[in-house]
Design a protein around this motif. Structure first.
Motif, PDB file in Angstrom:
ATOM      1  N   VAL A  75      81.553 -38.565 -10.801  1.00 22.85           N
ATOM      2  CA  VAL A  75      82.602 -39.385 -11.403  1.00 22.85           C
ATOM      3  C   VAL A  75      81.986 -40.684 -11.919  1.00 22.85           C
ATOM      4  O   VAL A  75      81.326 -41.407 -11.156  1.00 22.85           O
ATOM      5  CB  VAL A  75      83.714 -39.689 -10.382  1.00 22.85           C
ATOM      6  N   PRO A  76      82.138 -41.005 -13.197  1.00 21.65           N
ATOM      7  CA  PRO A  76      81.543 -42.235 -13.716  1.00 21.65           C
ATOM      8  C   PRO A  76      82.208 -43.474 -13.118  1.00 21.65           C
ATOM      9  O   PRO A  76      83.390 -43.462 -12.764  1.00 21.65           O
ATOM     10  CB  PRO A  76      81.786 -42.140 -15.230  1.00 21.65           C
ATOM     11  N   ARG A  77      81.436 -44.539 -13.032  1.00 22.72           N
ATOM     12  CA  ARG A  77      81.930 -45.792 -12.457  1.00 22.72           C
ATOM     13  C   ARG A  77      82.206 -46.766 -13.600  1.00 22.72           C
ATOM     14  O   ARG A  77      81.433 -46.854 -14.572  1.00 22.72           O
ATOM     15  CB  ARG A  77      80.886 -46.363 -11.503  1.00 22.72           C
ATOM     16  N   THR A  78      83.292 -47.488 -13.495  1.00 21.61           N
ATOM     17  CA  THR A  78      83.675 -48.479 -14.505  1.00 21.61           C
ATOM     18  C   THR A  78      83.330 -49.872 -13.999  1.00 21.61           C
ATOM     19  O   THR A  78      83.505 -50.186 -12.812  1.00 21.61           O
ATOM     20  CB  THR A  78      85.177 -48.391 -14.814  1.00 21.61           C
ATOM     21  N   ALA A  79      82.812 -50.714 -14.903  1.00 20.51           N
ATOM     22  CA  ALA A  79      82.410 -52.073 -14.520  1.00 20.51           C
ATOM     23  C   ALA A  79      82.481 -52.973 -15.737  1.00 20.51           C
ATOM     24  O   ALA A  79      82.649 -52.521 -16.883  1.00 20.51           O
ATOM     25  CB  ALA A  79      81.001 -52.058 -13.935  1.00 20.51           C
ATOM     26  N   LEU A  80      82.355 -54.271 -15.475  1.00 20.49           N
ATOM     27  CA  LEU A  80      82.254 -55.250 -16.552  1.00 20.49           C
ATOM     28  C   LEU A  80      80.783 -55.539 -16.831  1.00 20.49           C
ATOM     29  O   LEU A  80      79.936 -55.458 -15.940  1.00 20.49           O
ATOM     30  CB  LEU A  80      82.974 -56.544 -16.169  1.00 20.49           C
ATOM     31  N   ALA A  81      80.485 -55.892 -18.082  1.00 18.01           N
ATOM     32  CA  ALA A  81      79.111 -56.208 -18.469  1.00 18.01           C
ATOM     33  C   ALA A  81      79.133 -57.308 -19.512  1.00 18.01           C
ATOM     34  O   ALA A  81      80.094 -57.431 -20.292  1.00 18.01           O
ATOM     35  CB  ALA A  81      78.399 -54.969 -19.003  1.00 18.01           C
ATOM     36  N   VAL A  82      78.095 -58.106 -19.529  1.00 19.69           N
ATOM     37  CA  VAL A  82      77.959 -59.142 -20.533  1.00 19.69           C
ATOM     38  C   VAL A  82      76.850 -58.745 -21.494  1.00 19.69           C
ATOM     39  O   VAL A  82      75.815 -58.208 -21.094  1.00 19.69           O
ATOM     40  CB  VAL A  82      77.652 -60.516 -19.888  1.00 19.69           C
ATOM     41  N   ILE A  83      77.079 -58.967 -22.786  1.00 23.10           N
ATOM     42  CA  ILE A  83      76.093 -58.623 -23.815  1.00 23.10           C
ATOM     43  C   ILE A  83      75.062 -59.743 -23.872  1.00 23.10           C
ATOM     44  O   ILE A  83      75.377 -60.875 -24.260  1.00 23.10           O
ATOM     45  CB  ILE A  83      76.774 -58.446 -25.183  1.00 23.10           C
ATOM     46  N   GLU A  84      73.854 -59.461 -23.463  1.00 27.01           N
ATOM     47  CA  GLU A  84      72.767 -60.437 -23.551  1.00 27.01           C
ATOM     48  C   GLU A  84      72.278 -60.569 -24.991  1.00 27.01           C
ATOM     49  O   GLU A  84      72.004 -61.675 -25.468  1.00 27.01           O
ATOM     50  CB  GLU A  84      71.619 -60.023 -22.637  1.00 27.01           C
ATOM     51  N   ARG A 129      79.491 -59.531 -29.642  1.00 24.28           N
ATOM     52  CA  ARG A 129      78.679 -60.720 -29.890  1.00 24.28           C
ATOM     53  C   ARG A 129      77.952 -61.089 -28.599  1.00 24.28           C
ATOM     54  O   ARG A 129      78.402 -60.728 -27.490  1.00 24.28           O
ATOM     55  CB  ARG A 129      79.551 -61.888 -30.363  1.00 24.28           C
ATOM     56  N   PRO A 130      76.851 -61.814 -28.691  1.00 23.08           N
ATOM     57  CA  PRO A 130      76.136 -62.228 -27.481  1.00 23.08           C
ATOM     58  C   PRO A 130      77.043 -63.053 -26.551  1.00 23.08           C
ATOM     59  O   PRO A 130      77.860 -63.854 -27.006  1.00 23.08           O
ATOM     60  CB  PRO A 130      74.975 -63.067 -28.035  1.00 23.08           C
ATOM     61  N   ARG A 131      76.916 -62.791 -25.259  1.00 23.02           N
ATOM     62  CA  ARG A 131      77.674 -63.398 -24.170  1.00 23.02           C
ATOM     63  C   ARG A 131      79.114 -62.909 -24.120  1.00 23.02           C
ATOM     64  O   ARG A 131      79.920 -63.438 -23.336  1.00 23.02           O
ATOM     65  CB  ARG A 131      77.658 -64.928 -24.234  1.00 23.02           C
ATOM     66  N   GLY A 132      79.445 -61.921 -24.950  1.00 23.59           N
ATOM     67  CA  GLY A 132      80.766 -61.334 -24.870  1.00 23.59           C
ATOM     68  C   GLY A 132      80.833 -60.340 -23.716  1.00 23.59           C
ATOM     69  O   GLY A 132      79.851 -59.676 -23.379  1.00 23.59           O
ATOM     70  N   VAL A 133      81.985 -60.233 -23.078  1.00 18.00           N
ATOM     71  CA  VAL A 133      82.174 -59.347 -21.929  1.00 18.00           C
ATOM     72  C   VAL A 133      82.834 -58.058 -22.408  1.00 18.00           C
ATOM     73  O   VAL A 133      83.847 -58.100 -23.144  1.00 18.00           O
ATOM     74  CB  VAL A 133      83.030 -60.018 -20.841  1.00 18.00           C
ATOM     75  N   VAL A 134      82.280 -56.929 -21.983  1.00 16.06           N
ATOM     76  CA  VAL A 134      82.796 -55.617 -22.367  1.00 16.06           C
ATOM     77  C   VAL A 134      82.983 -54.775 -21.116  1.00 16.06           C
ATOM     78  O   VAL A 134      82.458 -55.085 -20.038  1.00 16.06           O
ATOM     79  CB  VAL A 134      81.836 -54.906 -23.352  1.00 16.06           C
ATOM     80  N   VAL A 135      83.723 -53.693 -21.275  1.00 12.64           N
ATOM     81  CA  VAL A 135      83.921 -52.719 -20.204  1.00 12.64           C
ATOM     82  C   VAL A 135      82.961 -51.551 -20.437  1.00 12.64           C
ATOM     83  O   VAL A 135      82.846 -51.049 -21.568  1.00 12.64           O
ATOM     84  CB  VAL A 135      85.373 -52.219 -20.173  1.00 12.64           C
ATOM     85  N   VAL A 136      82.271 -51.151 -19.374  1.00 10.39           N
ATOM     86  CA  VAL A 136      81.298 -50.071 -19.492  1.00 10.39           C
ATOM     87  C   VAL A 136      81.582 -49.008 -18.435  1.00 10.39           C
ATOM     88  O   VAL A 136      82.265 -49.256 -17.438  1.00 10.39           O
ATOM     89  CB  VAL A 136      79.849 -50.592 -19.341  1.00 10.39           C
ATOM     90  N   GLU A 137      81.043 -47.819 -18.670  1.00  3.42           N
ATOM     91  CA  GLU A 137      81.051 -46.734 -17.702  1.00  3.42           C
ATOM     92  C   GLU A 137      79.633 -46.218 -17.543  1.00  3.42           C
ATOM     93  O   GLU A 137      78.865 -46.206 -18.521  1.00  3.42           O
ATOM     94  CB  GLU A 137      81.970 -45.600 -18.150  1.00  3.42           C
TER      95      GLU A 137
END
Length: 372
Positions: A75-84, A129-137
Motif C-alpha cells: 500500500v503506498p504511503r502519502t506524505a507532504l514534500a517540499v520542492i527543493e 515552484r521551489p519551496r512549494g509544498v506538494v502531496v506525494v505517494e
C-alpha cells in the motif's frame, strides 16, 4: 518502516547487469537470425528471429511476476514534500518531463531526500515552484519511486496549503539509476555475442551453397579466354583482361558455351556488358527453336539465345555511344528480352552527360532512342 536518510537504491547490481547482458544477446541473435534468414531465404532462421524475442519476453514476464505481485500488494504511503529545485529536461508535447528534487516528510517516518522525474502538463507547470509544498505517494519499501499526486484528496490539499516542510539532508535518492558505461558495454557485448552465436550455429545456412538441383552452381569451366559458370537458373561468362564482348565472334562464342548439349536451353533475359555475359534461363526447360513464322526465336517460354543478331551488336553499341548525347561514355549494357512477345534489344550507355537508351528489334533495326 525506517528509511535510511539518503540511502540510494541499488538498481544495477549483478542481477541487473546480467539482465542487460542477456537482453543484448537476445536482441543481437534475433536480429541476425531474422535479417540473415530473409537474405538467404531460410525459413528456420526467420522463425528463430521472430520466436526468440517472444520466448524471452514470456520467460522474463513469468520470472518477474512474483516480484511484481508483491510490489503491487504494498500500500503506498502519502506524505507532504517540499520542492527543493525543479528543472524541465525536454519534451515537445503537452506533458514536459521535469526533474524534481524533493524533501519528503512522512508523518511516522524520518524525512528523506529524493530526486524524481515526472511529466507535468504545460498548463500546470507554473503551479510547481521551489519551496512549494506538494502531496506525494511512495511505496514504503521503495521510496525512490516517489510520485507527486496531481489531484490529492481535499484533506491532503488543505494540509499542503498551510504546511511548512523542512529540507532533509542529502544525498538524494534517484528514481532512475543508470548503470554507467560498464552496463552499456555489457549490453553491447551481449548483442555482439548473440549475433556471433547465430552466425556460428547457422553458418551452413548463411554461407554454404547447397541448392542442389534447384540452382547450385556447377564447377566453373575455365579456358585461356573466358570463365563459364552455369546453374539451373543462370549462366555467366567472364572474359579475361584485354578482351571485350564486342570483339568479333566473342559474344557468339560466349552464348554458345552456355547453350551446349542436346537440350539447348531457352532464355528469358540476356545481359551483355564489356567483359561479362549473363543469361537468365527459362524454367520451362523446353527445347530451343522457333515456331513457324517467328524469325526472332521468341516463344512464351523464352527465346533461343543463339538467335541474337550478333553482327549488329557492336554497331548498336557504337551508335548508342555517339548519338545519345551522353558526353564521354563510361559504360554500356545490352539487355535482350522477349517479354513483349518479340525480341527486343536495349542498349543503355552512361557518360558525363547522363544516360541514354537505344532500342532495336530482333534483327538489330533501331526503333527508338532516348537520352537523359
Amino acid at each position: 518502516m525506517t528509511i535510511a536518510t539518503g540511502a540510494p537504491p541499488t538498481h544495477k547490481g549483478p542481477a541487473g547487469l546480467a539482465l542487460g547482458f542477456l537482453t543484448g544477446g537476445v536482441i543481437g541473435a534475433s536480429l541476425t537470425a531474422f535479417i540473415g534468414g530473409c537474405a538467404v531465404g531460410r525459413a528456420p532462421l526467420i522463425v528463430t528471429g521472430l520466436v526468440l524475442p517472444a520466448v524471452y519476453g514470456a520467460v522474463f514476464f513469468l520470472a518477474t511476476l512474483p516480484r511484481r505481485i508483491r510490489e503491487a500488494a504494498v500500500v503506498p504511503r502519502t506524505a507532504l514534500a517540499v520542492i527543493e529545485s525543479l528543472e524541465a529536461v525536454g519534451g515537445e508535447t503537452s506533458d514536459v518531463p521535469v526533474r524534481f528534487d524533493l524533501s519528503v516528510a512522512p508523518d511516522d517516518a524520518p524525512a528523506f531526500r529524493v530526486e524524481i522525474q515526472q511529466g507535468v502538463n504545460l498548463v500546470e507547470l507554473p503551479d510547481y515552484r521551489p519551496r512549494g509544498v506538494v502531496v506525494v505517494e511512495y511505496p514504503p519499501d521503495r521510496p525512490w519511486k516517489t510520485r507527486i499526486v496531481k489531484r490529492p484528496t481535499p484533506r491532503w490539499e488543505e494540509r499542503a496549503a498551510v504546511a511548512q516542510v523542512d529540507s532533509a539532508p542529502g544525498p538524494a535518492m534517484k528514481s532512475e539509476s543508470p548503470g554507467g558505461c560498464f552496463s552499456a558495454l555489457l549490453t553491447l557485448l551481449g548483442l555482439l555475442l548473440g549475433a556471433a552465436a547465430v552466425l556460428l550455429l547457422f553458418r551452413a545456412d548463411l554461407f554454404d551453397s547447397h541448392e542442389g538441383d534447384s540452382g547450385a552452381p556447377e564447377p566453373s569451366v575455365s579456358s585461356s579466354s573466358f570463365t563459364t559458370t552455369v546453374t539451373s537458373a543462370t549462366g555467366t561468362v567472364t572474359l579475361g583482361p584485354g578482351q571485350s564482348m564486342l570483339d568479333e565472334g566473342e559474344l557468339r562464342k560466349a552464348v554458345e558455351s552456355l547453350t551446349q548439349g542436346p537440350d539447348r536451353r531457352r532464355a528469358l533475359t540476356v545481359v551483355v556488358r564489356d567483359r561479362l555475359l549473363t543469361v537468365v534461363f527459362s524454367p520451362s526447360g523446353s527445347p530451343s527453336g522457333s515456331p513457324s513464322g517467328s524469325p526472332s526465336g521468341v516463344q512464351s517460354t523464352g527465346f533461343n539465345p543463339r538467335s541474337l543478331p550478333y553482327d549488329r551488336v557492336p554497331g548498336l553499341v557504337e551508335e548508342a555511344r555517339t548519338t545519345l548525347g551522353v558526353g564521354s561514355p563510361r559504360s554500356w549494357q545490352l539487355t535482350v528480352d522477349g517479354v513483349s512477345g518479340s525480341l527486343t534489344l536495349r542498349v543503355v550507355v552512361a557518360g558525363d552527360g547522363g544516360t541514354g537508351t537505344l532500342e532495336a528489334d530482333g534483327q538489330g533495326k533501331v526503333l527508338r532512342r532516348s537520352g537523359s
